[in-house]
Design a protein around this motif. Sequence first.
Motif, PDB file in Angstrom:
ATOM      1  N   LYS A   1      -7.416  -5.362  -9.170  1.00 39.53           N
ATOM      2  CA  LYS A   1      -7.111  -4.503  -7.762  1.00 39.53           C
ATOM      3  C   LYS A   1      -5.781  -5.037  -7.472  1.00 39.53           C
ATOM      4  CE  LYS A   1     -10.788  -2.263  -8.038  1.00 39.53           C
ATOM      5  NZ  LYS A   1     -11.029  -0.935  -8.516  1.00 39.53           N
ATOM      6  N   PRO A   2      -4.914  -3.911  -7.119  1.00 46.20           N
ATOM      7  CA  PRO A   2      -3.712  -4.427  -6.500  1.00 46.20           C
ATOM      8  C   PRO A   2      -3.873  -4.842  -5.038  1.00 46.20           C
ATOM      9  CG  PRO A   2      -3.680  -1.977  -7.287  1.00 46.20           C
ATOM     10  CD  PRO A   2      -4.965  -2.532  -7.196  1.00 46.20           C
ATOM     11  N   VAL A   3      -2.993  -5.756  -4.822  1.00 48.71           N
ATOM     12  CA  VAL A   3      -2.768  -6.339  -3.365  1.00 48.71           C
ATOM     13  C   VAL A   3      -1.392  -6.057  -2.848  1.00 48.71           C
ATOM     14  CG1 VAL A   3      -3.035  -8.333  -1.959  1.00 48.71           C
ATOM     15  CG2 VAL A   3      -4.456  -8.212  -3.815  1.00 48.71           C
ATOM     16  N   ILE A   4      -1.563  -5.299  -1.868  1.00 46.30           N
ATOM     17  CA  ILE A   4       0.151  -4.883  -1.442  1.00 46.30           C
ATOM     18  C   ILE A   4       0.294  -5.435   0.023  1.00 46.30           C
ATOM     19  CG2 ILE A   4       1.964  -3.151  -1.184  1.00 46.30           C
ATOM     20  CD1 ILE A   4       0.450  -1.570  -3.569  1.00 46.30           C
ATOM     21  N   ILE A   5       1.126  -6.170   0.217  1.00 51.04           N
ATOM     22  CA  ILE A   5       1.292  -6.584   1.990  1.00 51.04           C
ATOM     23  C   ILE A   5       2.362  -5.812   2.090  1.00 51.04           C
ATOM     24  CG2 ILE A   5       1.605  -8.494   3.286  1.00 51.04           C
ATOM     25  CD1 ILE A   5       0.475 -10.130   1.046  1.00 51.04           C
ATOM     26  N   THR A   6       2.331  -5.246   3.500  1.00 58.58           N
ATOM     27  CA  THR A   6       3.468  -4.685   4.179  1.00 58.58           C
ATOM     28  C   THR A   6       3.413  -4.875   5.578  1.00 58.58           C
ATOM     29  OG1 THR A   6       4.495  -2.544   4.481  1.00 58.58           O
ATOM     30  CG2 THR A   6       2.124  -2.574   4.703  1.00 58.58           C
ATOM     31  N   GLY A   7       4.412  -4.301   6.407  1.00 59.77           N
ATOM     32  CA  GLY A   7       4.372  -4.748   7.632  1.00 59.77           C
ATOM     33  C   GLY A   7       5.647  -3.706   8.354  1.00 59.77           C
ATOM     34  N   SER A   8       6.126  -4.055   9.343  1.00 59.33           N
ATOM     35  CA  SER A   8       7.207  -3.227   9.941  1.00 59.33           C
ATOM     36  C   SER A   8       8.319  -3.967  10.957  1.00 59.33           C
ATOM     37  CB  SER A   8       6.635  -2.108  10.823  1.00 59.33           C
ATOM     38  OG  SER A   8       6.125  -2.605  11.841  1.00 59.33           O
ATOM     39  N   LEU A   9       9.492  -3.572  11.070  1.00 59.96           N
ATOM     40  CA  LEU A   9      10.340  -4.262  11.888  1.00 59.96           C
ATOM     41  C   LEU A   9      10.180  -3.482  13.364  1.00 59.96           C
ATOM     42  CD1 LEU A   9      12.206  -6.468  11.298  1.00 59.96           C
ATOM     43  CD2 LEU A   9      11.370  -5.508   9.202  1.00 59.96           C
ATOM     44  N   ASP A  18       9.302   1.923  11.064  1.00 57.65           N
ATOM     45  CA  ASP A  18       9.158   1.817   9.723  1.00 57.65           C
ATOM     46  C   ASP A  18       7.650   1.599   9.159  1.00 57.65           C
ATOM     47  OD1 ASP A  18       9.621  -0.425  11.099  1.00 57.65           O
ATOM     48  OD2 ASP A  18      10.214  -1.403   9.173  1.00 57.65           O
ATOM     49  N   ALA A  19       6.884   1.526  10.196  1.00 55.40           N
ATOM     50  CA  ALA A  19       5.469   0.989   9.991  1.00 55.40           C
ATOM     51  C   ALA A  19       4.661   2.017   9.459  1.00 55.40           C
ATOM     52  CB  ALA A  19       4.663   0.622  11.257  1.00 55.40           C
ATOM     53  N   ARG A  20       4.857   3.385   9.943  1.00 48.03           N
ATOM     54  CA  ARG A  20       4.034   4.530   9.272  1.00 48.03           C
ATOM     55  C   ARG A  20       4.502   4.661   7.781  1.00 48.03           C
ATOM     56  NH1 ARG A  20       5.151   7.707  12.687  1.00 48.03           N
ATOM     57  NH2 ARG A  20       3.458   7.403  14.225  1.00 48.03           N
ATOM     58  N   ARG A  21       5.840   4.757   7.331  1.00 50.16           N
ATOM     59  CA  ARG A  21       5.894   4.944   6.162  1.00 50.16           C
ATOM     60  C   ARG A  21       5.586   3.766   5.287  1.00 50.16           C
ATOM     61  NH1 ARG A  21      12.221   5.050   4.454  1.00 50.16           N
ATOM     62  NH2 ARG A  21      12.092   2.892   5.267  1.00 50.16           N
ATOM     63  N   ASN A  22       5.797   2.531   5.620  1.00 49.00           N
ATOM     64  CA  ASN A  22       5.709   1.308   4.850  1.00 49.00           C
ATOM     65  C   ASN A  22       3.972   1.350   4.712  1.00 49.00           C
ATOM     66  OD1 ASN A  22       8.052   0.474   4.757  1.00 49.00           O
ATOM     67  ND2 ASN A  22       7.717  -1.148   6.384  1.00 49.00           N
ATOM     68  N   LEU A  23       3.044   1.692   5.715  1.00 43.96           N
ATOM     69  CA  LEU A  23       1.780   1.506   5.216  1.00 43.96           C
ATOM     70  C   LEU A  23       1.548   2.742   4.393  1.00 43.96           C
ATOM     71  CD1 LEU A  23      -1.217   0.572   6.138  1.00 43.96           C
ATOM     72  CD2 LEU A  23      -1.066   2.233   8.114  1.00 43.96           C
ATOM     73  N   ILE A  24       1.658   4.026   4.667  1.00 47.80           N
ATOM     74  CA  ILE A  24       1.297   5.134   3.814  1.00 47.80           C
ATOM     75  C   ILE A  24       1.635   4.824   2.353  1.00 47.80           C
ATOM     76  CG2 ILE A  24       1.717   7.870   3.261  1.00 47.80           C
ATOM     77  CD1 ILE A  24       1.948   7.855   6.317  1.00 47.80           C
ATOM     78  N   SER A  26       2.438   1.949   0.964  1.00 52.05           N
ATOM     79  CA  SER A  26       1.734   0.914   0.265  1.00 52.05           C
ATOM     80  C   SER A  26       0.181   1.497  -0.270  1.00 52.05           C
ATOM     81  CB  SER A  26       1.440  -0.212   1.097  1.00 52.05           C
ATOM     82  OG  SER A  26       2.606  -0.707   1.563  1.00 52.05           O
ATOM     83  N   VAL A  27      -0.330   2.220   0.467  1.00 54.28           N
ATOM     84  CA  VAL A  27      -1.690   2.817   0.141  1.00 54.28           C
ATOM     85  C   VAL A  27      -1.500   3.415  -0.960  1.00 54.28           C
ATOM     86  CG1 VAL A  27      -3.578   4.229   0.918  1.00 54.28           C
ATOM     87  CG2 VAL A  27      -2.659   2.549   2.491  1.00 54.28           C
ATOM     88  N   LEU A  28      -0.629   4.548  -1.141  1.00 56.80           N
ATOM     89  CA  LEU A  28      -0.267   5.316  -2.230  1.00 56.80           C
ATOM     90  C   LEU A  28      -0.239   4.555  -3.526  1.00 56.80           C
ATOM     91  CD1 LEU A  28       2.163   7.999  -0.629  1.00 56.80           C
ATOM     92  CD2 LEU A  28      -0.147   8.179  -1.406  1.00 56.80           C
ATOM     93  N   TYR A  29       0.604   3.437  -3.389  1.00 55.51           N
ATOM     94  CA  TYR A  29       0.788   2.762  -4.621  1.00 55.51           C
ATOM     95  C   TYR A  29      -0.517   2.269  -4.943  1.00 55.51           C
ATOM     96  CZ  TYR A  29       5.928   2.521  -5.584  1.00 55.51           C
ATOM     97  OH  TYR A  29       7.334   2.705  -5.935  1.00 55.51           O
ATOM     98  N   ALA A  30      -1.184   1.335  -4.282  1.00 57.45           N
ATOM     99  CA  ALA A  30      -2.603   0.716  -4.476  1.00 57.45           C
ATOM    100  C   ALA A  30      -3.428   1.777  -5.210  1.00 57.45           C
ATOM    101  CB  ALA A  30      -3.013  -0.041  -3.315  1.00 57.45           C
TER     102      ALA A  30
END
Length: 233
Positions: A1-9, A18-24, A26-30
């Motif tokens: 399974k993919p493990v994708i770590i993200t966050g925001s400035l 930038d939090a909303r886009r990074n989270l969305i 990341s979920v799409l990639y996974a």
Amino acid sequence: KPVIITGSLIPFADVYNDARRNLIVSVLYAARFDIPEVCIFFNNQLLRGNRASKVDTFGLSAFASPNFPPLGTLGTDLSLRQDLLLSPPKRRFRVFTKFDENVAVLRLTPGFSDTVVRNLLQPPLRGIVLEMYGVGNAPARRQGLMDVLAEAVKRGVVIVVISQCSRGFVNLSTYANGLALRDHIGVVSGADMTPEAAATKLGYLLARGLANDEIRTLLHTNIRGELSPSQST
């Protein structure tokens, strides 16, 4: 399974962030791709986790992968470099929870004291990542440093050398003092690993209870995409 770590400035609660886009994304990639890796997604780029470093405290492109291209990028759609992905695992996912904490990272600077290095290399230290100049150079006329490193290796301390440059790799065969470090003292080239990857790999290998010769071999062996095999000299 993919493990994708993200966050925001910028915090999620701010109107512009930038939090909303990074989270969305990341979920799409996974959800959309079968990525057998641990990744970081930040500001339009999907990076291999063990190739990434934090490079900016305020810019939205907070992470970079200087020695390995992004696995994916966000444009009008999600792209993924399938040719760069690691091979799918053949066994079930396992988490190795042991880690030897007696590891340090030391960046050599002009005018450093050999005594300070000697003190740092004393027990309980078992391994150290040395950030040296360029392709792995140490000061050519500092015999005291060479003696300190040789003493530590004889006591069983594992020493891996990486470059202070964020881009490029260590090649200990380029200069005479690099050859002396490798062939006479017994330090190991960290190739093009980041400081974070080198320290983590060293702590992981030491915790496995392996003989030092095997640890040295594995340090310049590509295990999980953390280094470029062609640069492990």
